[in-house]
Write a protein that holds these residues in place. Structure first.
Motif, short mmCIF file in Angstrom:
data_model
loop_
_atom_site.label_atom_id
_atom_site.label_comp_id
_atom_site.label_asym_id
_atom_site.label_seq_id
_atom_site.Cartn_x
_atom_site.Cartn_y
_atom_site.Cartn_z
N LEU A 1 1.33 7.76 -5.77
CA LEU A 1 0.76 8.62 -6.18
C LEU A 1 1.10 10.24 -5.57
CD1 LEU A 1 -2.37 7.39 -4.82
CD2 LEU A 1 -2.31 7.75 -6.99
N TYR A 2 2.17 10.61 -4.59
CA TYR A 2 3.50 11.37 -4.10
C TYR A 2 4.15 12.44 -5.19
CZ TYR A 2 2.98 9.29 0.51
OH TYR A 2 2.21 9.21 1.73
N ASP B 1 -5.96 7.76 3.31
CA ASP B 1 -5.57 6.57 2.92
C ASP B 1 -4.06 7.29 2.42
OD1 ASP B 1 -8.16 4.89 3.86
OD2 ASP B 1 -8.16 4.91 2.01
N LEU B 2 -3.72 8.23 1.59
CA LEU B 2 -2.75 8.46 1.20
C LEU B 2 -1.64 9.43 2.00
CD1 LEU B 2 -1.29 8.65 -1.45
CD2 LEU B 2 -2.37 10.44 -1.81
N TYR B 3 -2.36 10.12 2.38
CA TYR B 3 -1.86 11.33 3.30
C TYR B 3 -1.52 10.57 4.71
CZ TYR B 3 -1.10 13.96 -0.58
OH TYR B 3 -0.72 13.59 -2.37
N GLY C 1 0.92 4.14 -2.81
CA GLY C 1 0.74 5.73 -1.76
C GLY C 1 1.95 7.20 -2.05
N GLN D 1 0.89 -1.38 -0.13
CA GLN D 1 0.09 0.22 -0.20
C GLN D 1 0.74 1.36 -0.15
OE1 GLN D 1 -2.52 1.10 3.17
NE2 GLN D 1 -3.79 2.14 2.66
N ARG E 1 -1.38 7.85 6.43
CA ARG E 1 -2.00 6.43 7.12
C ARG E 1 -0.91 6.12 7.91
NH1 ARG E 1 0.01 6.26 1.50
NH2 ARG E 1 2.35 4.69 2.05
N ARG E 2 -0.01 7.19 8.48
CA ARG E 2 1.12 6.93 10.07
C ARG E 2 0.25 7.91 10.62
NH1 ARG E 2 3.53 4.64 5.81
NH2 ARG E 2 4.65 2.73 6.39
N ARG F 1 9.11 12.51 2.19
CA ARG F 1 8.10 11.80 2.97
C ARG F 1 8.81 10.16 2.23
NH1 ARG F 1 2.24 13.16 3.77
NH2 ARG F 1 2.56 15.66 3.51
N GLU G 1 8.75 6.49 5.18
CA GLU G 1 8.36 5.28 4.96
C GLU G 1 9.01 4.21 4.57
OE1 GLU G 1 4.31 7.35 4.48
OE2 GLU G 1 4.87 6.12 2.89
#
Lengths: 321, 94
Positions: free
Chosen positions: A76-77, B40-42, A73, A69, B44-45, A149, A153
């Motif tokens: 998408l960023y 969901d995108l920005y 993400g 997932q 998640r944590r 960002r 992650e």
């Protein structure tokens, strides 16, 4: 901002922001690089997604789902950053699907066993982090911010891979063998992730001048090798390069020759999984079309009935919620 | 109507007491979907406790080319800063 101001901003190590004046070639280079990076993230979901239903425990499965997932993400960023340059999302996907834009060659290798998931996290994400940490200081603001960002992650990605591989490497003889086999197959392709040698990298000099790139391909590759060799020792696994040894004079590990003919073969479309990856990607996109259209139709219907969102002061709504 | 989902700009409040800050954008069919996708995108944590979504087309931005004339009026009004004023050193708590 004029051409002069652009040059001054770059020289002063300031960030370029979306509406600033920039040379067309700078814009084109960034669109190409960020799009390729975004494509790599979403194609990169496939080799690991392949193992979600077969993860050996609920813990590993939950971790793997979260990681895949994250890759979505990250894609998408990056598409979002690319769009600040005037690129259109639909065009970018179209260029991926028609092969006019590329993604990292690493994702054209198959994930044959469960140990591959660990090896990908440790080596592939490790190499990606080495590249991406350098990009956090890229001259283009939205790209640099997306990288910050992403790097936060990615650390989880690499650590979960190492942990998983470490469990196998210290497990049964069969598990150990599986871990070693995965490392044998992923080591060389991981080194290729840094791109061609400096003297064969056509865009490097200009990208360095524009501070899109901060370090050369060979520098980053060496950095990754120097970090990874001691980690392999902790795992008790062998890296498949007989020429890999510490060179005290250089203060770095020496390593054997990379098979650049293989790299070029995979880049040009002839890797083990190129066709499969693209077919899967295009099928997912085409298969999802009715969902995207239905969502648009539903939104239009709501607006027509006056049930849509009318805006208003968001802080007031928040107070109600 | 365009066949593609429109673009939304996303603002996240990191925690109580902070303002919403722009974090990026995403595509969604409508505002509700933009909110859910932004979650969901920005976040998640647990990066946020509140999200704003704004149609990208609704944002009007000042132009970087006009940066100097646009912000110039503030440059020559140094008397707006407290350091402009000379105060005798024996005057305390000023």
């Amino acid at each position: 901002m004029s051409e002069e101001r652009f040059g001054q901003a770059i020289a002063a190590d300031q960030r370029i922001e979306p509406r600033d004046w920039m040379p067309e070639a700078y814009r084109a280079t960034l669109i190409r690089q960020i799009a390729q990076h975004a494509h790599s993230e979403i194609i990169g979901m496939q080799p690991e997604g392949n193992w979600i239903t077969r993860a050996p425990s609920l813990r590993r499965k939950a971790i793997l789902i979260a990681k895949v997932q994250d890759e979505a993400g990250h894609g998408l960023y990056l598409y979002s950053a690319c769009e600040t340059l005037g690129a259109d999302r639909a065009d970018l996907l179209d260029m991926l699907h028609s092969g006019r834009q590329k993604y990292s060659t690493i994702f054209n290798y198959p994930s044959l066993t469960w140990a591959d998931v660990g090896a990908i996290g440790w080596l592939v994400d490790g190499a990606a982090i080495t590249n991406q940490v350098a990009l956090c200081r890229c001259s283009y603001g939205p790209y640099a911010r997306a990288m910050v960002r992403i790097c936060k992650e990615e650390s989880f990605h690499q650590r979960q891979g190492f942990e998983s591989l470490n469990a196998l490497a210290h497990g049964t003889p069969g598990q150990r063998e599986m871990a070693q086999d995965a490392v044998n197959r992923w080591w060389w392709p991981s080194l290729m992730m840094f791109g061609p040698q400096d003297d064969k990298s056509p865009h490097s000099a200009q990208s360095m001048e524009w501070r899109i790139k901060r370090h050369s391909n060979d520098e980053l590759r060496q950095k990754f090798i120097d970090m990874t060799v001691p980690q392999a020792e902790v795992l008790g696994l062998r890296l498949p390069d007989p020429e890999l040894r510490w060179n005290p004079a250089r203060g770095h590990y020496d390593f054997g020759a990379i098979d650049w003919a293989e790299f070029r073969r995979v880049v040009s479309g002839d890797g083990p999984c190129n066709r499969q990856r693209m077919e899967h990607r295009v099928a997912a996109h085409d298969g999802g079309r009715w969902v995207r259209e239905a969502a648009l139709a539903y939104a239009a219907k709501l607006r027509q009935r006056g049930n849509g969102h009318h805006g208003g002061r968001p802080d007031q709504e928040e107070a109600v919620a | 109507m365009s066949r593609e989902w429109p673009l939304w700009e996303i603002f996240v409040r990191g925690r109580r007491g902070l303002s919403h800050v722009h974090v990026g954008s995403l595509h969604a069919a409508d505002a509700q979907m933009a909110l859910r996708n932004a979650r969901d995108l920005y976040t998640r944590r647990q990066e946020g406790v509140s999200i704003w979504v704004v149609p990208a087309s609704a944002i009007m931005a000042s132009s970087p080319e006009e940066k100097d004339p646009f912000f110039d009026p503030a440059a020559d009004k140094i008397y707006r800063h407290p350091t402009f004023y000379t105060i005798p050193s024996e005057a305390r708590h000023l």
